[in-house]
Design an enzyme around this catalytic site. Structure first.
Site, PDB file in Angstrom:
ATOM      1  N   SER A   1      31.004 -22.976   7.501  1.00  7.93           N
ATOM      2  CA  SER A   1      32.199 -23.120   6.664  1.00  7.93           C
ATOM      3  C   SER A   1      33.461 -22.836   7.464  1.00  7.93           C
ATOM      4  O   SER A   1      34.497 -23.453   7.240  1.00  7.93           O
ATOM      5  CB  SER A   1      32.123 -22.223   5.429  1.00  7.93           C
ATOM      6  OG  SER A   1      32.020 -20.864   5.795  1.00  7.93           O
ATOM      7  N   GLU A   2      33.388 -21.896   8.434  1.00  2.17           N
ATOM      8  CA  GLU A   2      34.536 -21.660   9.314  1.00  2.17           C
ATOM      9  C   GLU A   2      34.088 -21.255  10.710  1.00  2.17           C
ATOM     10  O   GLU A   2      33.091 -20.548  10.875  1.00  2.17           O
ATOM     11  CB  GLU A   2      35.466 -20.556   8.783  1.00  2.17           C
ATOM     12  CG  GLU A   2      36.744 -21.067   8.165  1.00  2.17           C
ATOM     13  CD  GLU A   2      36.610 -21.330   6.689  1.00  2.17           C
ATOM     14  OE1 GLU A   2      37.505 -21.974   6.120  1.00  2.17           O
ATOM     15  OE2 GLU A   2      35.615 -20.886   6.105  1.00  2.17           O
ATOM     16  N   THR A   3      34.867 -21.730  11.679  1.00  3.01           N
ATOM     17  CA  THR A   3      34.797 -21.238  13.048  1.00  3.01           C
ATOM     18  C   THR A   3      36.163 -20.644  13.372  1.00  3.01           C
ATOM     19  O   THR A   3      37.187 -21.291  13.168  1.00  3.01           O
ATOM     20  CB  THR A   3      34.470 -22.365  14.044  1.00  3.01           C
ATOM     21  OG1 THR A   3      33.161 -22.879  13.756  1.00  3.01           O
ATOM     22  CG2 THR A   3      34.504 -21.858  15.479  1.00  3.01           C
TER      23      THR A   3
END
Length: 269
Positions: A45-47
């Site tokens: 979902s996020e880096t």
């Protein structure tokens, strides 16, 4: 080019739960397109990408976040994961980290009791929107909500936690909504849980986010006012699930949780 990468589960004390975030510490910023490509390859979902403080940065680390599709203005779980990395691996023993971000200003993370980390984030109090996207309720697929409010995201309030858990949204129907994402919430139905939530952002490459710190910038002021308290216990009832200790402090929110390292390695680009 060889870059270190870590995957850290946030808002949990055990792997395979909470929200996994990739964290890539850099010596200097990469081109945005390259960071976006790394985030797409990671398919989390996020880096988060972090750059250490320079002479003119006042001790603040640079921090940016990318979903598989877009760069975002604020992310809670990947900030928690990045702070965990700095405090436990890059600079062991550090008790406080300040991040400088492009759109959310300065964000602080401190280590508190039993090693739990606390995010200091801005509030995003919801208001009654002028209009509501006509397909929103149908796309969520649940009963008629008790209220629909909005800040950056829609905040759809249900009467019962069971309604939130039972939702099976139509991803295609949510793709065209006129807000960044949709938060759904209801009163908690277990001892010690004040409210539950879920978070959907399919147009941003995240069908359902397991645990969403930034959503609580909206959830905390809503529930604090509704319940008449400034300290709350929250649970995001996604499949992986996560727990958050919350506090409203003026126009800021404090969001506390644990994090645990799952993976470390290298990217070759």
């Amino acid at each position: 080019m060889r870059l270190p990468i870590y995957q850290i589960d946030a808002f949990t004390s055990a792997v395979f739960s909470g929200n996994p975030a990739a964290v890539v510490p850099l010596e200097a910023w990469l081109p945005a397109a390259q960071m976006q490509a790394i985030a797409a390859e990671n398919n989390l979902s996020e880096t988060a990408f972090a750059v250490p403080p320079g002479d003119a940065d006042g001790g603040a680390w640079g921090l940016r976040w990318f979903t598989p599709e877009v760069e975002v203005d604020l992310c809670g779980h990947a900030t928690l994961a990045t702070a965990h990395l700095i405090m436990n691996i890059l600079q062991p023993g550090k008790e406080r980290v300040v991040f400088s971000t492009q759109k959310a200003g300065l964000l602080t993370v401190t280590r508190g009791e039993e090693g739990r980390l606390t995010l200091d984030f801005p509030t995003r109090a919801p208001q009654v929107p002028d209009t509501v996207h006509p397909g929103l309720v149908t796309a969520l697929g649940g009963p008629a909500p008790a209220a629909i409010l909005a800040a950056r995201d829609y905040l759809v309030v249900y009467d019962h936690a069971a309604d939130v858990r039972a939702l099976t949204p139509d991803a295609a129907g949510l793709m065209g909504i006129d807000r960044f994402a949709v938060i759904v919430t209801a009163p908690g139905d277990e001892p010690g849980v004040d409210f539950v939530s879920r978070f959907f952002a399919p147009a941003k490459g995240v069908l359902e986010d397991p645990v969403t710190g930034s959503a609580h910038c909206t959830l905390i002021p809503y529930w604090a006012e509704r319940l008449g308290v400034d300290r709350l216990s929250a649970r995001q009832v996604s499949r992986r699930g996560g727990a958050l200790a919350c506090r409203l402090v003026g126009d800021r929110v404090h969001i506390s949780g644990d994090a645990v390292l799952f993976l470390e390695g290298h990217i070759h680009i």
